[in-house]
Design an enzyme around this catalytic site. Structure first.
Site, PDB file in Angstrom:
ATOM      1  N   ASN A  10      14.251   8.488   3.776  1.00 51.10           N
ATOM      2  CA  ASN A  10      13.352   8.681   2.639  1.00 51.10           C
ATOM      3  C   ASN A  10      14.013   9.729   1.751  1.00 51.10           C
ATOM      4  OD1 ASN A  10      11.368   9.256   0.815  1.00 51.10           O
ATOM      5  ND2 ASN A  10       9.941  10.164   2.286  1.00 51.10           N
ATOM      6  N   LYS A  12      13.164  10.780  -1.076  1.00 55.27           N
ATOM      7  CA  LYS A  12      12.224  11.559  -1.892  1.00 55.27           C
ATOM      8  C   LYS A  12      12.755  11.645  -3.338  1.00 55.27           C
ATOM      9  CE  LYS A  12      10.705  13.720   2.341  1.00 55.27           C
ATOM     10  NZ  LYS A  12      10.130  14.853   3.033  1.00 55.27           N
ATOM     11  N   HIS A  95       2.718   8.555   2.369  1.00 58.02           N
ATOM     12  CA  HIS A  95       3.476   9.739   2.780  1.00 58.02           C
ATOM     13  C   HIS A  95       2.623  10.994   2.578  1.00 58.02           C
ATOM     14  CE1 HIS A  95       6.512  12.857   3.019  1.00 58.02           C
ATOM     15  NE2 HIS A  95       7.242  11.985   3.690  1.00 58.02           N
ATOM     16  N   GLU A  97       3.312  13.763   1.417  1.00 52.88           N
ATOM     17  CA  GLU A  97       3.487  14.401   0.100  1.00 52.88           C
ATOM     18  C   GLU A  97       2.641  13.699  -0.955  1.00 52.88           C
ATOM     19  OE1 GLU A  97       7.759  14.260   0.225  1.00 52.88           O
ATOM     20  OE2 GLU A  97       7.700  15.731   1.847  1.00 52.88           O
ATOM     21  N   GLU A 167       4.332  11.264  11.151  1.00 51.32           N
ATOM     22  CA  GLU A 167       4.996  12.430  10.595  1.00 51.32           C
ATOM     23  C   GLU A 167       4.041  13.624  10.593  1.00 51.32           C
ATOM     24  OE1 GLU A 167       8.530  11.253   7.918  1.00 51.32           O
ATOM     25  OE2 GLU A 167       6.764  11.315   6.653  1.00 51.32           O
ATOM     26  N   GLY A 173      10.379  18.899   6.559  1.00 52.31           N
ATOM     27  CA  GLY A 173      11.172  19.803   5.728  1.00 52.31           C
ATOM     28  C   GLY A 173      11.134  21.252   6.173  1.00 52.31           C
ATOM     29  N   SER A 214      11.834  16.609  10.179  1.00 55.73           N
ATOM     30  CA  SER A 214      13.021  17.359  10.598  1.00 55.73           C
ATOM     31  C   SER A 214      13.821  16.647  11.693  1.00 55.73           C
ATOM     32  CB  SER A 214      12.641  18.772  11.047  1.00 55.73           C
ATOM     33  OG  SER A 214      12.041  19.475   9.973  1.00 55.73           O
TER      34      SER A 214
HETATM   35  P1  13P Z   1      12.466  15.828   6.661  1.00 59.75           P
HETATM   36  O1  13P Z   1      13.319  14.966   7.555  1.00 59.75           O
HETATM   37  O2  13P Z   1      13.218  16.427   5.531  1.00 59.75           O
HETATM   38  O3  13P Z   1      11.667  16.825   7.467  1.00 59.75           O
HETATM   39  O4  13P Z   1      11.400  14.852   5.981  1.00 59.75           O
HETATM   40  C1  13P Z   1      10.687  13.971   6.780  1.00 59.75           C
HETATM   41  C2  13P Z   1       9.943  13.053   5.898  1.00 59.75           C
HETATM   42  O5  13P Z   1       9.014  13.435   5.217  1.00 59.75           O
HETATM   43  C3  13P Z   1      10.385  11.664   5.838  1.00 59.75           C
HETATM   44  O6  13P Z   1       9.466  10.889   5.162  1.00 59.75           O
END
Ligand code: 13P
Length: 250
Positions: A10, A12, A95, A97, A167, A173, A214
């Site tokens: 992803n 982002k 997601h 976010e 997740e 992150g 992560s």
């Molecule tokens: P990270 O791997 O940067 O923690 O992000 C995970 C994520 O949100 C994947 O959709």
């Protein structure tokens, strides 16, 4: 029937067109022999480039969101058919976010899932608890609610077209990964719910559930060794070809 692992990146809001071309150029030969499904989900602006470059390779391309309506007055949104027309095969839905910053609710997640499936897209459906929810001991309740509502009116025939990504929000992150055992335990809760909602065999054979948060070159093999974990949704570590390749070759 064994569930085929699926590793998805992803990106982002990262990578312009030039960076997209460079990353995919590096990625194609590295992951060509992957035993798992490989997906990269890119910003809308990179999708056409990604689809073109990944044609004839084992890399599938996904979007990071999709709207529920076929068309209309939804400024700034993109419909499932628009993605299908581009040759996109996957869409991430729900997601954290999107839920946190853009007012996504369990109901709109369900609407997006249904619209994506109806148009022929495969869905990567994200669920996961926040730190407060975890500390309040309601992780199971939260992921069950999110998953149950997301699958409202989704037919059994579509189960193989939805990948669930667990997740935990506190692990995204942050460099904090859920322990492999914790991730496995929560994913088992989700799989048990899918058995209740559909059938035990469907949950066991058709429903693939990823871990995300992560996940990287270092911890991928430990996570992927867990019996319930069928793949990973990778943020930061999907932005470097070498790192993403190591996860793909967990
Ligand atoms: P990270 O791997 O940067 O923690 O992000 C995970 C994520 O949100 C994947 O959709």
């Amino acid at each position: 029937m064994a569930r085929k692992p699926i590793i998805a990146g992803n990106w982002k809001m990262n990578n312009n067109i030039a960076q997209t071309k460079a990353l995919i150029t590096d990625l194609i030969p590295l992951v060509a022999d992957a035993k798992c499904d490989v997906v990269i989900c890119t910003p809308y602006t990179s999708l056409a480039t990604a689809v073109e470059m990944c044609k004839g390779t084992n890399i599938k391309v996904g979007a990071e969101n999709v709207h529920w309506a076929e068309k209309g007055a939804f400024t700034g949104e993109i419909s499932a058919n628009m993605l299908v027309e581009l040759g996109v095969e996957y869409a991430i839905v729900g997601h954290s976010e999107r839920r946190t910053y853009f007012g996504e609710t369990d109901k709109t997640v369900n609407q997006r899932v249904k619209a994506a499936l109806a148009a022929g897209l495969k869905v990567i459906l994200c669920v996961g608890e926040t730190l407060e929810e975890r500390e309040a001991g309601i992780t199971a309740e939260v992921v069950r609610r999110q998953t149950k509502i997301a699958f409202t009116d989704v037919a059994k025939e579509d189960l193989e077209n939805v990948v669930i990504a667990y997740e935990p929000v506190w692990a995204i992150g942050t460099g904090k990964t859920a322990t492999a055992q914790d991730a496995n335990d929560t994913i088992k809760i989700i799989r048990d719910l899918m058995a209740e909602l559909y059938c035990p065999k469907c949950a066991e054979n058709l429903v693939r559930i990823q871990y995300g948060g992560s996940m990287n070159a270092k911890n991928a093999s430990e996570l992927m060794a867990m019996p319930e974990i069928d793949g990973g949704l990778i943020g930061g570590a999907s932005l470097k070809a070498e790192d993403f390749n190591k996860v793909v070759h967990f």
